[in-house]
Structure formats: structure tokens, C-alpha cells
Motif scaffolding. Structure first.
Motif, PDB file in Angstrom:
ATOM      1  N   GLU A   6      -7.851   6.592  -0.042  1.00 50.32           N
ATOM      2  CA  GLU A   6      -7.374   5.811  -1.171  1.00 50.32           C
ATOM      3  C   GLU A   6      -5.933   5.376  -0.940  1.00 50.32           C
ATOM      4  O   GLU A   6      -5.124   6.105  -0.381  1.00 50.32           O
ATOM      5  N   ASP A   7      -5.594   4.181  -1.389  1.00 49.55           N
ATOM      6  CA  ASP A   7      -4.259   3.646  -1.166  1.00 49.55           C
ATOM      7  C   ASP A   7      -3.871   2.780  -2.341  1.00 49.55           C
ATOM      8  O   ASP A   7      -4.555   2.745  -3.362  1.00 49.55           O
ATOM      9  N   PHE A   8      -2.750   2.074  -2.186  1.00 48.29           N
ATOM     10  CA  PHE A   8      -2.240   1.225  -3.248  1.00 48.29           C
ATOM     11  C   PHE A   8      -1.972  -0.178  -2.724  1.00 48.29           C
ATOM     12  O   PHE A   8      -1.596  -0.369  -1.567  1.00 48.29           O
ATOM     13  N   VAL A   9      -2.175  -1.147  -3.592  1.00 49.28           N
ATOM     14  CA  VAL A   9      -1.707  -2.507  -3.364  1.00 49.28           C
ATOM     15  C   VAL A   9      -0.629  -2.754  -4.405  1.00 49.28           C
ATOM     16  O   VAL A   9      -0.828  -2.471  -5.588  1.00 49.28           O
ATOM     17  N   PHE A  10       0.519  -3.253  -3.982  1.00 49.86           N
ATOM     18  CA  PHE A  10       1.594  -3.475  -4.941  1.00 49.86           C
ATOM     19  C   PHE A  10       2.349  -4.755  -4.619  1.00 49.86           C
ATOM     20  O   PHE A  10       2.246  -5.298  -3.524  1.00 49.86           O
ATOM     21  N   GLY A  11       3.110  -5.216  -5.613  1.00 48.86           N
ATOM     22  CA  GLY A  11       3.800  -6.504  -5.492  1.00 48.86           C
ATOM     23  C   GLY A  11       2.998  -7.584  -6.196  1.00 48.86           C
ATOM     24  O   GLY A  11       1.780  -7.512  -6.304  1.00 48.86           O
ATOM     25  N   LYS A  29      -7.390   1.721 -10.760  1.00 49.26           N
ATOM     26  CA  LYS A  29      -6.494   1.668 -11.908  1.00 49.26           C
ATOM     27  C   LYS A  29      -5.407   0.617 -11.674  1.00 49.26           C
ATOM     28  O   LYS A  29      -5.005   0.370 -10.537  1.00 49.26           O
ATOM     29  N   ILE A  30      -4.964   0.011 -12.767  1.00 51.77           N
ATOM     30  CA  ILE A  30      -3.864  -0.954 -12.730  1.00 51.77           C
ATOM     31  C   ILE A  30      -2.669  -0.347 -13.447  1.00 51.77           C
ATOM     32  O   ILE A  30      -2.765   0.039 -14.615  1.00 51.77           O
ATOM     33  N   PHE A  31      -1.558  -0.250 -12.747  1.00 53.40           N
ATOM     34  CA  PHE A  31      -0.307   0.210 -13.347  1.00 53.40           C
ATOM     35  C   PHE A  31       0.615  -0.995 -13.529  1.00 53.40           C
ATOM     36  O   PHE A  31       0.972  -1.660 -12.549  1.00 53.40           O
ATOM     37  N   ASP A  64       7.724   3.547  -9.053  1.00 50.31           N
ATOM     38  CA  ASP A  64       8.547   3.907  -7.892  1.00 50.31           C
ATOM     39  C   ASP A  64       7.956   5.110  -7.168  1.00 50.31           C
ATOM     40  O   ASP A  64       7.905   5.160  -5.935  1.00 50.31           O
ATOM     41  N   GLN A  65       7.480   6.080  -7.938  1.00 50.98           N
ATOM     42  CA  GLN A  65       6.898   7.289  -7.359  1.00 50.98           C
ATOM     43  C   GLN A  65       5.610   6.970  -6.595  1.00 50.98           C
ATOM     44  O   GLN A  65       5.381   7.481  -5.495  1.00 50.98           O
ATOM     45  N   LEU A  66       4.790   6.106  -7.160  1.00 50.71           N
ATOM     46  CA  LEU A  66       3.524   5.754  -6.520  1.00 50.71           C
ATOM     47  C   LEU A  66       3.735   5.024  -5.197  1.00 50.71           C
ATOM     48  O   LEU A  66       2.921   5.141  -4.274  1.00 50.71           O
ATOM     49  N   VAL A  76       1.246  -2.270  -9.643  1.00 49.90           N
ATOM     50  CA  VAL A  76       0.657  -1.407  -8.618  1.00 49.90           C
ATOM     51  C   VAL A  76      -0.829  -1.248  -8.934  1.00 49.90           C
ATOM     52  O   VAL A  76      -1.207  -0.941 -10.067  1.00 49.90           O
ATOM     53  N   LEU A  77      -1.668  -1.447  -7.943  1.00 49.02           N
ATOM     54  CA  LEU A  77      -3.106  -1.230  -8.090  1.00 49.02           C
ATOM     55  C   LEU A  77      -3.504  -0.023  -7.255  1.00 49.02           C
ATOM     56  O   LEU A  77      -3.203   0.036  -6.058  1.00 49.02           O
ATOM     57  N   SER A  78      -4.168   0.936  -7.885  1.00 47.59           N
ATOM     58  CA  SER A  78      -4.781   2.032  -7.144  1.00 47.59           C
ATOM     59  C   SER A  78      -6.159   1.561  -6.718  1.00 47.59           C
ATOM     60  O   SER A  78      -6.988   1.206  -7.560  1.00 47.59           O
ATOM     61  N   ILE A  79      -6.409   1.524  -5.407  1.00 45.61           N
ATOM     62  CA  ILE A  79      -7.664   0.966  -4.908  1.00 45.61           C
ATOM     63  C   ILE A  79      -8.456   2.028  -4.140  1.00 45.61           C
ATOM     64  O   ILE A  79      -7.900   3.025  -3.664  1.00 45.61           O
ATOM     65  N   ALA A  80      -9.742   1.794  -4.029  1.00 43.57           N
ATOM     66  CA  ALA A  80     -10.630   2.773  -3.397  1.00 43.57           C
ATOM     67  C   ALA A  80     -10.301   2.950  -1.923  1.00 43.57           C
ATOM     68  O   ALA A  80     -10.273   4.059  -1.418  1.00 43.57           O
ATOM     69  N   SER A  81     -10.055   1.884  -1.215  1.00 44.81           N
ATOM     70  CA  SER A  81      -9.780   1.969   0.213  1.00 44.81           C
ATOM     71  C   SER A  81      -9.473   0.589   0.758  1.00 44.81           C
ATOM     72  O   SER A  81      -9.781  -0.424   0.144  1.00 44.81           O
ATOM     73  N   PHE A  82      -8.854   0.578   1.923  1.00 45.14           N
ATOM     74  CA  PHE A  82      -8.814  -0.651   2.718  1.00 45.14           C
ATOM     75  C   PHE A  82      -9.986  -0.573   3.685  1.00 45.14           C
ATOM     76  O   PHE A  82     -10.311   0.498   4.194  1.00 45.14           O
TER      77      PHE A  82
END
Length: 251
Positions: A6-11, A29-31, A64-66, A76-82
Motif C-alpha cells: 500500500e502507498d500514497f498518491v499526493f499533490g 481513503k482521501i485525505f 505531513d506525517q503521511l 493525499v490518497l491512500s491507495i491499494a497499490s501501484f
């Protein structure tokens, strides 16, 4: 398709593009940062509603922590995977379509910013797929996604165990290999038509010797200044636009 953790996409660019182009089940999840501009927040809410996703409003320090204090721009998007593509299946697909693809092989590019920038240029120039090694190289990460400004979602990336073996296998399938080197043919003479693979070497060491031996031709970018090297992503951009010019001439 195979996946990593699991990873994040942000920006804003990368996040909005991911929301627009990816299936809802890929987004955990969407932050959204509290207090972001109203028009941007409305855009995120509209996209989330279309996919029936829940938004969690959070303070800046949570985002910032994520992202390890990266420039997340309030999203910030918490995504299942790349995801990586299966190279065998992709090459079979190209053959079935009668396509003469252009592939980019990266020999141990370690900086995720370089990889992200390269993917962005690949998307712009129509590269059909990128091949990277599983070891001693950057994989698809949140930093790569951010730097690519969404291109990570549109350029197929395959990870392989051994670049030399993959090169030999692709040669048997009719691909021609061209590698960048300090000496070789001027890149402006390069004809990139047909089934073609361009190999770009590591930021400091270039193409490994065993892989370099497999090249059908080496190409060089002439330089007349005092600095006789280019950043890996810049050099790749120069080469890819020569490919584009070769395949899509003005006249």
C-alpha cells in the motif's frame, strides 16, 4: 497485474488525475487538508461523489506525517497499490495488434524523482512501456507518482529479474536495442522506427558492461560545454524526442 505494498498518491495534479482515471476500489481513503481553497475542495468532493468515496478532512500535520513532509499541496490518497504489467503478456498483445512498439529500459535508475520525470516524458512522447529491474533501482512509489504528475497511471511499467536475459528474449522477438554511451553514433542520426528498445543507464555508472554488450548500437549526445554529462531524466528526454521526431516527422 502484480502489485506492491500500500502507498500514497499526493499533490494536486497527481491526486486529481488518479481520482479521474482509476477505479474506486483502488482508492482506500482521501485525505483533504482543512482550509484548502474552496474551488479545489469542491473539485475533490465532486470526483469523490462520482466514485462513492468518503473524504476525511485532516489538519496539515496529519498529511505531513503521511507523506514524510513532502509537498502534498493539501491532498493525499491512500491507495491499494501501484501496479506493474506482465511483460510477456504485453509483448504478446503488441504482436497480436501488429504493433511496432517503442520500449524504454532503465538500467538501475535509483532516484525516484528521475524515474517520475522520465515517466512524464514517456507519456508525452508515446512510449509504449518502461522496463525496470526489481533490484537496485527505484520502483513505483509515492514520490515517483508525485513527480510524474499523473503519468504513472498511463505508462505501463514492467519489473523484471534480469535485464540481460530480458534483452536476449526481446531480441528473439524482433526488437532492436540502442543504448546511450559516451561514445557512439550521434543521436540525431538515430532511426527509431520498428520494434525498438532504448536503454538508459544508471545516473553515475551508465549501462552495466554485460548489458552494454547486448546493444545493437550505442548513441551519444554531443556536448560542447565544460560539463560533459546530463541528468538521467534530461538525457532521456532528449533521446525520447529524437525518437518522436523519427517516428512522427514533420514532412
Amino acid at each position: 497485474m502484480s502489485s506492491i505494498n500500500e502507498d500514497f498518491v499526493f499533490g494536486r495534479h497527481a491526486g486529481i488525475d488518479y481520482l479521474k482515471t482509476q477505479d474506486a476500489e483502488k482508492i482506500n481513503k482521501i485525505f483533504l487538508q482543512k482550509g484548502v481553497q474552496e474551488d479545489f475542495a469542491n473539485q475533490v468532493y465532486q470526483l469523490a461523489r462520482k466514485k462513492h468515496l468518503v473524504i476525511q478532512n485532516a489538519p496539515k500535520n496529519k498529511l505531513d506525517q503521511l507523506t514524510n513532509s513532502a509537498n502534498h499541496q493539501g491532498l493525499v490518497l491512500s491507495i491499494a497499490s501501484f501496479e506493474y504489467v506482465d511483460l510477456d503478456q504485453l509483448v504478446d498483445k503488441f504482436d497480436q495488434e501488429g504493433k511496432e512498439p517503442f520500449l524504454l529500459m532503465l538500467d538501475s535508475i535509483e532516484d525516484p524523482h528521475n524515474l517520475g520525470s522520465i515517466l512524464r516524458t514517456c507519456d508525452a512522447t508515446g512510449v509504449d512501456a518502461v522496463i525496470i529491474p526489481k533490484r537496485r533501482a527505484s520502483g513505483l512509489t509515492s514520490v515517483v507518482a508525485k513527480t510524474s504528475t499523473g503519468a504513472i497511471d498511463h505508462v505501463p511499467v514492467a519489473r523484471v529479474n534480469n535485464l540481460v536475459q530480458t534483452t536476449k528474449w526481446l531480441k528473439e522477438r524482433g526488437y532492436w536495442f540502442f543504448g546511450t554511451a559516451m561514445s557512439g553514433t550521434d543521436y540525431r542520426l538515430w532511426d527509431a522506427k520498428g520494434k525498438t528498445v532504448l536503454v538508459i543507464g544508471n545516473e553515475g555508472k551508465g549501462i552495466s558492461p554485460l548489458l552494454l554488450k547486448q546493444m545493437d548500437q550505442t548513441l551519444t549526445i554531443p556536448m560542447i560545454g565544460h560539463v560533459q554529462s546530463l541528468n538521467a531524466s534530461v538525457a532521456t528526454g532528449v533521446m525520447l524526442y529524437q525518437m518522436f521526431n523519427s517516428r512522427h516527422p514533420l514532412n
